[in-house]
Design an enzyme around this catalytic site. Sequence first.
Site, PDB file in Angstrom:
ATOM      1  N   LYS A  46      -6.331   5.137   7.973  1.00  0.00           N
ATOM      2  CA  LYS A  46      -5.277   5.680   7.521  1.00  0.00           C
ATOM      3  C   LYS A  46      -5.445   7.646   7.489  1.00  0.00           C
ATOM      4  CE  LYS A  46      -3.361   1.779   4.907  1.00  0.00           C
ATOM      5  NZ  LYS A  46      -2.863   1.601   3.595  1.00  0.00           N
TER       6      LYS A  46
ATOM      7  N   SER B 256       0.712  -1.409   0.041  1.00  0.00           N
ATOM      8  CA  SER B 256       0.041  -0.065   0.145  1.00  0.00           C
ATOM      9  C   SER B 256       0.923   1.211  -0.033  1.00  0.00           C
ATOM     10  CB  SER B 256      -0.855   0.309   1.209  1.00  0.00           C
ATOM     11  OG  SER B 256      -0.084  -0.019   2.360  1.00  0.00           O
TER      12      SER B 256
END
Length: 812
Positions: A699, A656
């Site tokens: 996030k 990611s």
Amino acid sequence: MPVQPLDARSLWRSCDPEQFDFATTAQLEDIQEVVGQERATDAVRFGMGIRKPGFHIFALGPEEADMQRVVRRFLEERAAGEPVPPDICYVDNFEESHRPTALILPAGKGSELAQDVNRVLEELRAGLEAAFESEEYQARRRGIEEEAGEEHEQALSELSDKAKAQGLALMRTPVGFAFAPVRDGDVLSSEELSQLSEEATEALQARIERLEEELQQVLHQIPRRQREVRDRVRELNREVAEFAVRDLLDELRSKYERFPAVLQHLDRVQRHMVENVRQLVRPEPQVPPEMAALMEGAGRAPDLRRYRVNVLVDHAESATAPVVHEENPTHPNLIGRVEYQPLLGALVTDFTMLKPGALHRANGGYLLLDARQVLLQPFAWEGLKRVLSSGELRTESPRDALGLVSTVSLEPEPVPLNVKVVLLGDRLLYYLLSELEPDVPRLFKVAADFADEMDRTLEGEQLYARLIATLASQDELRPLDRDAVARVIERSARLAGDAEKLSVHTRGVLDLLREADYWAGEEEAATISAGHVQTAIDQWTYRSDRIRERTQEEILRETIYIDTDGSVVGQVNGLSVLTIGGFSFGRPSRITARIQLGSGKVLDIEREVELSGPIHSKGVLILAGFLGGRYARESPLSLAASLVFEQSYSGVEGDSASSTELYALLSAIAEVPLAQGMAVTGSVNQHGAVQPIGGVNEKIEGFFDICAARGLTGEQGVIIPASNVKHLMLEARVRDAVAEGKFHVWPVRTIDEGMEILTGLPMGEADASGTYPEGSVNRLVVDRLAALAEVRREFAGEAGAEGGGGPENNDD
């Protein structure tokens, strides 16, 4: 067109409470179907219905899906329409006592037979004692004994008369019989014997020897007569016992005439009782029951429990087929066990010490087991496979198979097995077993795969509202109003990590309802409101986020370096997700890149020190593919690059951050600074397309909290893959900041779009000749690479000139 940040409405999909036609969930009926688990429930129904070998069920899915409750409900509904299975009993096998005989009887008949046998045994000993103490028996026995005595006395009398005719008398002494000479009816004294002539003495001795031979013949008949007496007494005993025992057992035979196995057992009982009748009625001192086995071996009275019935499984009180959940699936708890008792330094046992296992209790029905627990218990998995493969249930101890116990054990007759076993486990365990354990696909052919989520449609939200009402009702919680139901649905979407999905992890939803009910109780409210649900969420977060607070504190105290303003070349904020104790939160990480002259290698420092997982290493290698495909089609790359997660002291896994690393790498090559008020997440492929990642909500919120703590400037935000927009379910604090223009979320599809946001410069597109426009990032990258290539050529030329013709290089 430059990428525009998302508006606040795109960051959250709300649930409209006005769509519900109820005021509180108390107005809704409990839902009977299992919400969102159609595939799994169809598999369970199929597995329950098919009655072929090997079609047992393996229910796989997350523990939070509450598979046990769902599967058990289906099993109980199915079992309610199925017949009650038979009782399982064990009785003594008198020919081979170490191999008890199994009796399979209709439900309730096992305990009934055991009670009848106990009643008969209570009457039996008294009846036998009465029969053997009766005047008729005593008279017949005396007659046998007297008859034998008369024969013996008659033989002795005849011998005595014969001796008397020869001048001798048969005398009884303490040591036996003896012959003595007589005269006028008196035995001769020693002096009179000494006065006899030698011829008379020899003649007397000869007569005595002949008579002693005849006496020995008479005496030799005594053991034979005694044996005859014993045989006749034994036959008399058998006759009397046969009459007493048969009379009592005939009642049982009449009652159980439809069960041949019971009749055969009663015949064996009768034979054994008749053969051991005197031991049954002989008075014995009181001893513990466990002495029975040794007493019988010593010829003493056997314990009457040899004739009792051990009802291993009793279905007298059952109304349906059994559904058994064994929480501690050890080998004995599954297969059954043989218990022992210490006696005089040894261990003794008999058929009455056989104890059932879960498979006995579930025989004829269903057995639920946790797959992991079965695998953790020694010998349990092998034992389960063995009985399922053979189709019969043997009660045995692994200690006996391994020879760990040096004692006599039992080998009970196996019973037919008719059970449907359902294993519960997570997906990884099922896939590993399917791959590595060949017996799993053979025995557990039906996989019931429980889903994690369901589609969030209007119909789905209505169905979910009924699920919430059912959970609250069954757990006796306060009803929820419409706003509370809507808030729970929104929370479910957040738990699913997708605005278009709802979590079907009912255990987590139920826990939320319980906590909300508690806070409603604290306020003495009659119903649960949206505020109570939000309080439950906030309090759960507060209890769980100590580590998140400590991490953010270290960033704010600048122990961990994270910039939220300014711009730096080759440096960018990446985002990762940590999950600790079921609580997930986002954490920003600084990623840096450095460029130097080289041969085109991109060095992953994390990989070099073995802190990188394979997926992360793959992502870094993709970066080299992107650079080569875009900038080195006609000439090799003349650089060496290094990438690292700064202040990372543990492993790094996942791709990611691959787009983040590419941003840092392009910045370092082009020497263009990147805005530090932004954080980036997303993976990338070799063509520069930004791909979706997981944990996008955590996030974004993790970086937002750092920026908010330092003060929002209106320039800060997070760059995410455009394909993750549908997953956004951000908390209100982030949405409010976005609505006020203080924070931004940019969705990007390509690396070019992300670089333009981070640098404020256009990426530029190549013209027909392959040239990028001046001032674009791509042009800066190409120019820097060309400069590095020129330096490399110059360096290579100088090195070649220096090594080409010097005398020190000549072989001469």
